[in-house]
Design an enzyme around this catalytic site. Structure first.
Site, PDB file in Angstrom:
ATOM      1  N   ARG A 132     -49.757 -74.206 -75.365  1.00 37.23           N
ATOM      2  CA  ARG A 132     -49.030 -73.775 -76.566  1.00 37.23           C
ATOM      3  C   ARG A 132     -47.949 -72.748 -76.226  1.00 37.23           C
ATOM      4  NH1 ARG A 132     -53.401 -73.236 -81.382  1.00 37.23           N
ATOM      5  NH2 ARG A 132     -54.104 -75.386 -81.400  1.00 37.23           N
ATOM      6  N   ASP A 181     -51.906 -66.748 -95.566  1.00 38.92           N
ATOM      7  CA  ASP A 181     -52.206 -67.092 -94.171  1.00 38.92           C
ATOM      8  C   ASP A 181     -51.401 -66.141 -93.291  1.00 38.92           C
ATOM      9  OD1 ASP A 181     -53.507 -69.865 -92.829  1.00 38.92           O
ATOM     10  OD2 ASP A 181     -52.138 -68.787 -91.503  1.00 38.92           O
TER      11      ASP A 181
HETATM   12  C1  LIG Z   1     -58.442 -74.161 -89.351  1.00 35.18           C
HETATM   13  S1  LIG Z   1     -57.347 -73.442 -90.538  1.00 35.18           S
HETATM   14  C2  LIG Z   1     -58.359 -73.550 -91.993  1.00 35.18           C
HETATM   15  C3  LIG Z   1     -57.572 -73.945 -93.226  1.00 35.18           C
HETATM   16  C4  LIG Z   1     -58.393 -74.119 -94.507  1.00 35.18           C
HETATM   17  N1  LIG Z   1     -58.983 -72.870 -94.924  1.00 35.18           N
HETATM   18  C5  LIG Z   1     -59.457 -75.179 -94.331  1.00 35.18           C
HETATM   19  O1  LIG Z   1     -60.647 -74.848 -94.284  1.00 35.18           O
HETATM   20  O2  LIG Z   1     -59.117 -76.366 -94.234  1.00 35.18           O
HETATM   21  C6  LIG Z   1     -57.439 -71.715 -90.102  1.00 35.18           C
HETATM   22  C7  LIG Z   1     -56.273 -70.907 -90.641  1.00 35.18           C
HETATM   23  O3  LIG Z   1     -56.588 -69.514 -90.469  1.00 35.18           O
HETATM   24  C8  LIG Z   1     -55.377 -68.824 -90.203  1.00 35.18           C
HETATM   25  N2  LIG Z   1     -55.674 -67.515 -89.603  1.00 35.18           N
HETATM   26  C9  LIG Z   1     -56.114 -67.238 -88.344  1.00 35.18           C
HETATM   27  N3  LIG Z   1     -56.243 -65.911 -88.169  1.00 35.18           N
HETATM   28  C10 LIG Z   1     -55.885 -65.338 -89.334  1.00 35.18           C
HETATM   29  C11 LIG Z   1     -55.795 -63.980 -89.784  1.00 35.18           C
HETATM   30  N4  LIG Z   1     -56.109 -62.949 -88.989  1.00 35.18           N
HETATM   31  N5  LIG Z   1     -55.369 -63.746 -91.040  1.00 35.18           N
HETATM   32  C12 LIG Z   1     -55.049 -64.774 -91.864  1.00 35.18           C
HETATM   33  N6  LIG Z   1     -55.104 -66.064 -91.499  1.00 35.18           N
HETATM   34  C13 LIG Z   1     -55.524 -66.344 -90.250  1.00 35.18           C
HETATM   35  C14 LIG Z   1     -54.616 -69.771 -89.300  1.00 35.18           C
HETATM   36  O4  LIG Z   1     -53.235 -69.510 -89.284  1.00 35.18           O
HETATM   37  C15 LIG Z   1     -54.968 -71.137 -89.896  1.00 35.18           C
HETATM   38  O5  LIG Z   1     -53.968 -71.594 -90.759  1.00 35.18           O
END
Ligand SMILES: C[S@@+](CC[C@H](N)C(=O)[O-])C[C@H]1O[C@@H](n2cnc3c(N)ncnc32)[C@H](O)[C@@H]1O
Length: 286
Positions: A44, A150
């Site tokens: 990445r 997010d």
């Molecule tokens: C796997 S996705 C899950 C999306 C959705 N909640 C679902 O369950 O389908 C995880 C998301 O968490 C976000 N994320 C990771 N670390 C984070 C943080 N410290 N604060 C806010 N968002 C975060 C990522 O950018 C990503 O979009």
């Protein structure tokens, strides 16, 4: 350990540089990547190095050391995992319709609902919430708002556009397809979420590890498939912060592999599959 993973790769990623990347990522986002994720991280970030015309990870580290520098955000955007889908873990949307909506009406004594999708990725989760409200017939008549946040500014832009490839909706049950525009109002091969659904959603960048300029209280918080990337102390402190923003009797939804350990919050009681209810006996998580 020892030999750099990069041989004979395009860029050399030494143990020391990888350790620094791990530390910066964890400190700024909570995301805890182990040795097993080294190749993924390499892949990445190699894209970023190429895009910036850099010679190696040492130069890249100089760019990201300053948390307010332009690349700091790109670094986080590159390393988040954004996999999601409409109506993922569909039992939560049934629970919203059957339990959360009627209980919120009873609690507030008026048709009001506040929901936070706290790691919303490209928007499938908050849009699925809005579709659930519309199908329940309350979207227009209730004071209903969804906050969708997010850390990743790229996925938020996508979420805000509300445009998805047709592939993303092809597995949806037919009753949900009427909430998308096809052809007019969307690009070829893609669909767009109807504007009236988007009207109740506010998209905002928010790091779960940082300050939360939010008032709450919420009737329901979705925190699904994100704490899986965090270590246990970070998860526990997050859960406490969520509890403090829930109304008594409000709910927290976690992802399928993120069930809370017994006792991780005395103020929450398990309530079905990865759903937790804030006790109504006055205790507050602080
Ligand atoms: C796997 S996705 C899950 C999306 C959705 N909640 C679902 O369950 O389908 C995880 C998301 O968490 C976000 N994320 C990771 N670390 C984070 C943080 N410290 N604060 C806010 N968002 C975060 C990522 O950018 C990503 O979009």
């Amino acid at each position: 350990m020892g030999a750099p993973v990069s041989q004979p790769r395009e860029f050399e990623l030494t143990d020391k540089d990888f350790a620094r990347i791990q530390a910066i990522l964890k400190q700024r986002s909570g995301i805890d990547v182990g040795e097993g994720k080294r190749l993924l991280v390499y892949g990445r970030l190699a894209r970023r190095l190429r895009a910036l015309g850099l010679r190696g990870f040492k130069e890249y580290l100089e760019l990201i050391e300053d948390p307010s520098g332009g690349e700091a955000k790109e670094f986080l955007n590159a390393l988040t995992t954004n996999v999601t889908e409409f109506f993922r873990e569909s039992h939560h949307f049934d629970f919203l319709r059957e339990r959360v909506i009627p209980e919120s009406l009873a609690f507030h004594g008026e048709p009001r609902l506040r929901i936070w999708s706290s790691a919303c990725s490209t928007g499938e989760e908050p849009h699925s919430i809005a579709m659930t409200l519309m199908r329940a017939g309350i979207l227009d008549s209730w004071d209903a708002r969804i906050l969708a946040t997010d850390i990743d500014s790229d996925v938020l832009r996508h979420a805000q556009r509300g445009v998805y490839s047709e592939d993303k909706v092809k597995k949806l049950k037919p009753e949900w397809l009427k909430y998308f525009l096809k052809g007019q109002g969307s690009q070829r091969g893609s669909v767009r979420v109807k504007p009236e659904l988007q009207e109740i959603i506010t998209f905002r960048e928010l790091n779960l590890l940082g300050q939360w300029p939010l008032r709450g209280p919420f009737d329901l918080i979705f925190c699904r498939n994100v704490v899986i990337y965090f270590d246990i102390p970070t998860r526990e402190s997050l859960v406490k912060r969520f509890v403090s923003l829930l109304r008594p009797g409000g709910y927290l939804f976690m992802g399928h592999s993120e069930s809370l350990a017994a006792g991780s919050s005395r103020e929450l009681e398990p309530c079905g599959k990865t759903a937790y209810r804030k006790r109504s006996d006055g205790a507050n998580g602080g």
